[in-house]
Write an enzyme that holds these catalytic residues in place. Structure first.
Site: not given
Ligand code: GAR
Length: 195
Positions: A12-14, A92-93, A109, A111
């Site tokens: 969940g850092s984003n 991730m779904r 989203n 990525h």
């Molecule tokens: C992030 O790096 C995001 O870009 C990636 O999951 C990570 C979640 O990090 N998403 C994907 O790869 C989508 N295909 P977070 O939980 O620290 O935000």
């Protein structure tokens, strides 16, 4: 103020970067829900810390998508919270028609690559394996394909000779935390001015 729901499966850092931007007045939005398909995911703890309603959705029997009942339940929860935009932050779904049709061009989203390069899992490892000198981050609208859809914003991140998967991932995540709130700010400003 645009009502947003944040969906994530992991740390969940984003989500934190977005909620922090809202708190500091850099992003005009009202977070109405944080939803995870993973029980006890740290993203739910972050929602609690910021005082945002949060819930865990039971995903059903599939591994890479929600089962149809779970997806219908997700749409119900999002509608009940009057969600206007769905913001994916490490969810991730793969999302299917039920939710895509409920929120046309209103699911976004992030990525960790310069799409269309390296969709899928662990994109930073894909970039290292391909000996890229530059990789990056993409914010995009979500469609029915994986890590695919109209691009909203991208930011380049250099790949260093000395990078390990961890060091590159860390640099990419720093770029994500700056880019995502800024890209959302632009999308919501456009949406508000069109309303
Ligand atoms: C992030 O790096 C995001 O870009 C990636 O999951 C990570 C979640 O990090 N998403 C994907 O790869 C989508 N295909 P977070 O939980 O620290 O935000």
């Amino acid at each position: 103020m645009v009502k947003i729901a944040i969906l994530g499966s992991g740390k969940g850092s984003n989500c934190r970067a977005i909620l922090q931007a809202v708190r500091e007045g850099r992003l005009a939005a009202t977070p109405v829900a944080v939803i995870s398909d993973v029980k006890n995911a740290p993203i739910l703890e972050i929602a609690r810390e910021f005082g945002v309603p949060h819930t865990c959705l039971s995903p059903g029997d599939f591994r890479t998508r929600l089962d149809p009942g779970a997806e219908a339940e997700l749409v119900r929860i999002l509608r009940e919270a009057n969600t206007e935009f769905v913001v994916l932050a490490g969810f991730m779904r793969i999302l299917k028609k039920a939710i895509l049709n409920a929120f046309p061009r209103r699911i976004i989203n992030i990525h960790p690559s310069l799409l269309p390069k390296f969709p899928g899992l662990r994109a930073w490892e894909q970039a290292l394996a391909a000996r890229e000198k530059i990789t990056g981050v993409t914010v995009h609208y979500v469609d029915e394909l994986i890590d695919h859809g109209d691009i909203i914003a991208q930011r380049e991140v250099p790949v260093l000779e000395t990078d390990t998967p961890d060091s590159l991932h860390k640099r990419i995540q720093q770029a994500e935390h700056a880019l995502y709130p800024e890209a959302l700010r632009q999308v919501f400003a456009q949406y508000a001015s069109a309303a």
